[in-house]
Design an enzyme around this catalytic site. Structure first.
Site, PDB file in Angstrom:
ATOM      1  CB  CYS A 114      -0.966  -0.024   1.182  1.00  0.00           C
ATOM      2  SG  CYS A 114      -2.233  -1.276   0.953  1.00  0.00           S
ATOM      3  NE  ARG A 154       0.850  -7.555  -1.998  1.00  0.00           N
ATOM      4  CZ  ARG A 154      -0.498  -7.476  -2.033  1.00  0.00           C
ATOM      5  NH1 ARG A 154      -1.117  -7.117  -3.147  1.00  0.00           N
ATOM      6  NH2 ARG A 154      -1.212  -7.749  -0.939  1.00  0.00           N
TER       7      ARG A 154
HETATM    8  C1  UDX Z   1      -6.290  -4.423  -2.853  1.00  0.00           C
HETATM    9  C2  UDX Z   1      -5.904  -3.307  -3.751  1.00  0.00           C
HETATM   10  O1  UDX Z   1      -4.960  -3.809  -4.581  1.00  0.00           O
HETATM   11  C3  UDX Z   1      -5.239  -2.195  -3.078  1.00  0.00           C
HETATM   12  O2  UDX Z   1      -5.160  -1.083  -3.896  1.00  0.00           O
HETATM   13  C4  UDX Z   1      -5.961  -1.740  -1.953  1.00  0.00           C
HETATM   14  O3  UDX Z   1      -5.167  -0.838  -1.312  1.00  0.00           O
HETATM   15  C5  UDX Z   1      -6.263  -2.866  -1.133  1.00  0.00           C
HETATM   16  O4  UDX Z   1      -6.982  -3.880  -1.846  1.00  0.00           O
HETATM   17  P1  UDX Z   1      -5.041  -6.519  -1.970  1.00  0.00           P
HETATM   18  O5  UDX Z   1      -6.308  -7.064  -1.397  1.00  0.00           O
HETATM   19  O6  UDX Z   1      -3.839  -6.597  -1.171  1.00  0.00           O
HETATM   20  O7  UDX Z   1      -5.151  -4.993  -2.357  1.00  0.00           O
HETATM   21  O8  UDX Z   1      -4.871  -7.124  -3.448  1.00  0.00           O
HETATM   22  P2  UDX Z   1      -4.479  -8.574  -3.825  1.00  0.00           P
HETATM   23  O9  UDX Z   1      -4.049  -9.285  -2.616  1.00  0.00           O
HETATM   24  O10 UDX Z   1      -3.590  -8.464  -4.982  1.00  0.00           O
HETATM   25  O11 UDX Z   1      -5.873  -9.227  -4.270  1.00  0.00           O
HETATM   26  C6  UDX Z   1      -6.574  -8.875  -5.387  1.00  0.00           C
HETATM   27  C7  UDX Z   1      -7.445 -10.098  -5.775  1.00  0.00           C
HETATM   28  O12 UDX Z   1      -8.297  -9.729  -6.859  1.00  0.00           O
HETATM   29  C8  UDX Z   1      -6.619 -11.288  -6.248  1.00  0.00           C
HETATM   30  O13 UDX Z   1      -7.033 -12.433  -5.565  1.00  0.00           O
HETATM   31  C9  UDX Z   1      -6.935 -11.379  -7.730  1.00  0.00           C
HETATM   32  O14 UDX Z   1      -6.914 -12.692  -8.214  1.00  0.00           O
HETATM   33  C10 UDX Z   1      -8.328 -10.798  -7.784  1.00  0.00           C
HETATM   34  N1  UDX Z   1      -8.709 -10.254  -9.095  1.00  0.00           N
HETATM   35  C11 UDX Z   1      -7.862  -9.427  -9.754  1.00  0.00           C
HETATM   36  C12 UDX Z   1      -9.950 -10.617  -9.633  1.00  0.00           C
HETATM   37  O15 UDX Z   1     -10.677 -11.393  -9.061  1.00  0.00           O
HETATM   38  N2  UDX Z   1     -10.318 -10.077 -10.830  1.00  0.00           N
HETATM   39  C13 UDX Z   1      -9.493  -9.236 -11.527  1.00  0.00           C
HETATM   40  O16 UDX Z   1      -9.868  -8.793 -12.610  1.00  0.00           O
HETATM   41  C14 UDX Z   1      -8.222  -8.904 -10.976  1.00  0.00           C
HETATM   42  C1  UDX Z   2      -1.103   0.247   5.605  1.00  0.00           C
HETATM   43  C2  UDX Z   2      -2.024   1.155   6.434  1.00  0.00           C
HETATM   44  O1  UDX Z   2      -1.618   1.131   7.786  1.00  0.00           O
HETATM   45  C3  UDX Z   2      -3.449   0.675   6.320  1.00  0.00           C
HETATM   46  O2  UDX Z   2      -4.317   1.575   7.009  1.00  0.00           O
HETATM   47  C4  UDX Z   2      -3.858   0.618   4.847  1.00  0.00           C
HETATM   48  O3  UDX Z   2      -5.139   0.136   4.699  1.00  0.00           O
HETATM   49  C5  UDX Z   2      -2.912  -0.237   4.078  1.00  0.00           C
HETATM   50  O4  UDX Z   2      -1.582   0.208   4.257  1.00  0.00           O
HETATM   51  P1  UDX Z   2       0.056  -2.097   5.890  1.00  0.00           P
HETATM   52  O5  UDX Z   2       0.774  -1.756   4.649  1.00  0.00           O
HETATM   53  O6  UDX Z   2      -0.540  -3.431   6.034  1.00  0.00           O
HETATM   54  O7  UDX Z   2      -1.126  -1.014   6.153  1.00  0.00           O
HETATM   55  O8  UDX Z   2       1.101  -1.957   7.075  1.00  0.00           O
HETATM   56  P2  UDX Z   2       1.518  -0.893   8.191  1.00  0.00           P
HETATM   57  O9  UDX Z   2       1.400  -1.532   9.508  1.00  0.00           O
HETATM   58  O10 UDX Z   2       0.859   0.381   7.974  1.00  0.00           O
HETATM   59  O11 UDX Z   2       3.084  -0.750   7.844  1.00  0.00           O
HETATM   60  C6  UDX Z   2       3.463  -0.245   6.610  1.00  0.00           C
HETATM   61  C7  UDX Z   2       4.986  -0.188   6.541  1.00  0.00           C
HETATM   62  O12 UDX Z   2       5.454   0.863   7.371  1.00  0.00           O
HETATM   63  C8  UDX Z   2       5.666  -1.463   6.995  1.00  0.00           C
HETATM   64  O13 UDX Z   2       6.761  -1.721   6.165  1.00  0.00           O
HETATM   65  C9  UDX Z   2       6.137  -1.123   8.405  1.00  0.00           C
HETATM   66  O14 UDX Z   2       7.287  -1.844   8.764  1.00  0.00           O
HETATM   67  C10 UDX Z   2       6.470   0.371   8.253  1.00  0.00           C
HETATM   68  N1  UDX Z   2       6.379   1.143   9.500  1.00  0.00           N
HETATM   69  C11 UDX Z   2       5.178   1.230  10.149  1.00  0.00           C
HETATM   70  C12 UDX Z   2       7.527   1.807   9.966  1.00  0.00           C
HETATM   71  O15 UDX Z   2       8.603   1.729   9.371  1.00  0.00           O
HETATM   72  N2  UDX Z   2       7.426   2.565  11.102  1.00  0.00           N
HETATM   73  C13 UDX Z   2       6.239   2.692  11.786  1.00  0.00           C
HETATM   74  O16 UDX Z   2       6.223   3.390  12.815  1.00  0.00           O
HETATM   75  C14 UDX Z   2       5.080   1.996  11.302  1.00  0.00           C
END
Ligand code: UDX
Ligand code: UDX
Length: 465
Positions: A263, A330
């Site tokens: 993200c 990722r």
């Molecule tokens: C998703 C979005 O990518 C991200 O921008 C948002 O911040 C959070 O939600 P994530 O759930 O982590 O992130 O994505 P991912 O784990 O890649 O899952 C997407 C799913 O959609 C996969 O299982 C993929 O197979 C499916 N997909 C993708 C479909 O079913 N149809 C499609 O056309 C493309």
């Molecule tokens: C993030 C947002 O927190 C969430 O609200 C959104 O929906 C998706 O993106 P996520 O990516 O799962 O969630 O992880 P998060 O716990 O936010 O950590 C993101 C990255 O920041 C990680 O690599 C973590 O190690 C780093 N991080 C987090 C730091 O380096 N320092 C911190 O104090 C907190």
């Protein structure tokens, strides 16, 4: 009880669908990956997420949660259709790639035969709600069918996704159809969270601004960490001192080797891209990304500042996932660090409690020299004969290691703590050459002679450090 369809069974889709089923709704999750759906039907999850497996099992068993590759089955009588497919960074490494959202919108339009509310849950650029409306309107098989589009961004963190979904800080809903937004709000009533109901552009922007702000906080504390190192301050205590100020807050002030994941990197890039496209120059966002990149490089700088050339060295890497409690690789910092040290001739011994498979895939995908990478069964095996250990992911199990045993099995007792999980004084006492992130070894006040420190000329201070 409502009938809900969720498109995409990734981190957001699977957690969203399962939690809505847990709240008593009838939920069908659709995904285009046949194998993923077949495995989900057998209760095998495509992701590691604490608490999710039991919840999927329970709700499937009682008949509230279903999985299919068929849009017609998924949309059958669904009142709410959540789009949570991936929106990765597009070609050119800048904006969000909307191909999957657009393809999901087209598939919905082809099967929709009743009024429904289509909800964007994926993180999508500002204006994407209009894009989905246009695609559905122009591709509807049944032109008499009506629908509404609502933006409902998700704020869950990986590793705590179920907890975050069930205990949201707020629910954001945006639409030009206020009635539709209110209807979606009813799905979240059991969670007793505050609602932000606004227009669709603003809702889309709230998501990007929230992620960008959290990333900015991290890059800010990482910049402060670099200053602390030069001036002899301790960033952990600086963050604690700052965090007592309610206007600042202690959260997301953990200095380290920078943020990764699915993200923050892509959302900051996408927001900067939107601003550029709008003719603006988002200096702060670019600085956030530059600082984040430099933090990863700093690990290699610290290693060479102690070991010199890395050629022929063995570097132990503890933690591969982008953060603890997930197997997600990722944009994980570990991949860059491993690529950089192996390209300088080092061999690496690596270990992660859950991300071994995903890491193997990610490293190969990033063309890392796999002949220089050895996967180990635990941290102790990683340390054997290592010239240095690098803490890359803050797994709890690394916080209670038998450090004298670790030190005894290493070739050189060098510890680069990329997540500041250890105390410098303790690590020094144990005989490690320890480097944290933002723990200054500059003029420590303790060596100053008693009496008024300011009486000594600055040069003198340096000499005594
Ligand atoms: C998703 C979005 O990518 C991200 O921008 C948002 O911040 C959070 O939600 P994530 O759930 O982590 O992130 O994505 P991912 O784990 O890649 O899952 C997407 C799913 O959609 C996969 O299982 C993929 O197979 C499916 N997909 C993708 C479909 O079913 N149809 C499609 O056309 C493309
Ligand atoms: C993030 C947002 O927190 C969430 O609200 C959104 O929906 C998706 O993106 P996520 O990516 O799962 O969630 O992880 P998060 O716990 O936010 O950590 C993101 C990255 O920041 C990680 O690599 C973590 O190690 C780093 N991080 C987090 C730091 O380096 N320092 C911190 O104090 C907190």
């Amino acid at each position: 009880m409502s009938k809900i369809c969720v498109i995409g069974t990734g981190y957001v889709g699977l957690v969203t669908g399962t939690c809505f089923a847990e709240l008593g709704n009838q939920v069908t999750c659709v995904d285009i990956v046949v194998e993923k759906i077949e495995r989900l039907k057998q209760g095998i999850l495509p992701i590691y997420e604490p608490g999710l497996e039991e919840m999927v099992e329970r709700n499937t068993r009682v008949g509230r949660l279903h999985f299919t590759t068929s849009y017609s089955e998924g949309l059958d009588n669904a009142e709410y259709i959540f789009i949570s497919v991936n929106t990765p960074t597009g070609p050119g490494q800048r904006g969000a790639d909307m191909r999957y959202v657009e393809s999901a919108a087209r598939s919905i339009a082809e099967e929709l035969d009743h009024y429904a509310i289509i909800i964007n849950k994926s993180t999508v650029p500002v204006g994407s709600g209009d894009v989905v409306s246009r695609i559905v309107s122009s591709s509807l098989k049944r032109p008499d069918v009506t629908f509404a589009v609502v933006s409902n961004p998700e704020f869950l963190r990986e590793g705590a996704a179920v907890l975050d979904f069930m205990n949201p800080d707020r629910i954001v809903l945006g639409s030009s159809d206020a009635d539709a937004a209110r209807k979606v709000a009813t799905l979240y009533l059991p969670l007793r969270a505050p609602f932000v109901i606004t227009d669709i552009y603003t809702a889309e922007m709230i998501k990007y601004a929230s992620n960008a702000f959290l990333a900015t906080k991290i890059s800010f504390i990482n910049e402060i960490a670099q200053i602390c190192e030069r001036l002899g301050a301790d960033v952990k205590e600086v963050a604690a001192g700052m965090g007592f100020d309610k206007r600042i807050g202690r959260a997301f002030l953990d200095a380290g080797l920078g943020y990764g994941g699915s993200c923050f990197p892509k959302d900051v890039r996408a927001l900067a891209h939107m601003a550029d496209e709008a003719g603006l120059h988002p200096q702060m966002l670019h600085a956030v990304m530059d600082i984040n990149y430099d933090q990863r490089r700093l690990i290699v700088t610290k290693l060479t500042s102690i070991l010199g050339s890395l050629r022929g060295c063995t570097i132990g890497i503890l933690g591969l996932a982008f953060k603890a409690n997930t197997d997600d690789m990722r944009e994980a910092p570990s991949v860059d660090i491993i690529r950089w040290v192996t390209s300088q001739g080092a061999a690496v011994r690596v270990y992660d409690p859950v991300a071994r498979e995903t890491a193997d895939e990610a490293l190969k995908h990033e063309n890392v020299r796999m002949e220089s990478v050895q996967f180990c069964g635990d941290a102790y095996e990683v340390a054997e004969g290592a010239d240095a250990l690098v803490i890359v992911t803050e797994w709890n199990e690394f916080k209670s290691l038998n450090m004298p045993q670790i030190r005894g099995s290493m070739r050189r007792p060098v510890m680069i703590d990329g997540r500041n999980i250890y105390e410098a004084a303790e690590m020094n006492r144990l005989g490690f050459i320890y480097r944290g992130m933002g723990h200054g070894t500059g003029p420590a006040p303790s060596v100053l002679p008693s009496g008024d420190a300011t009486s000594l000329p600055p040069a003198q201070l340096e000499l005594e450090a």
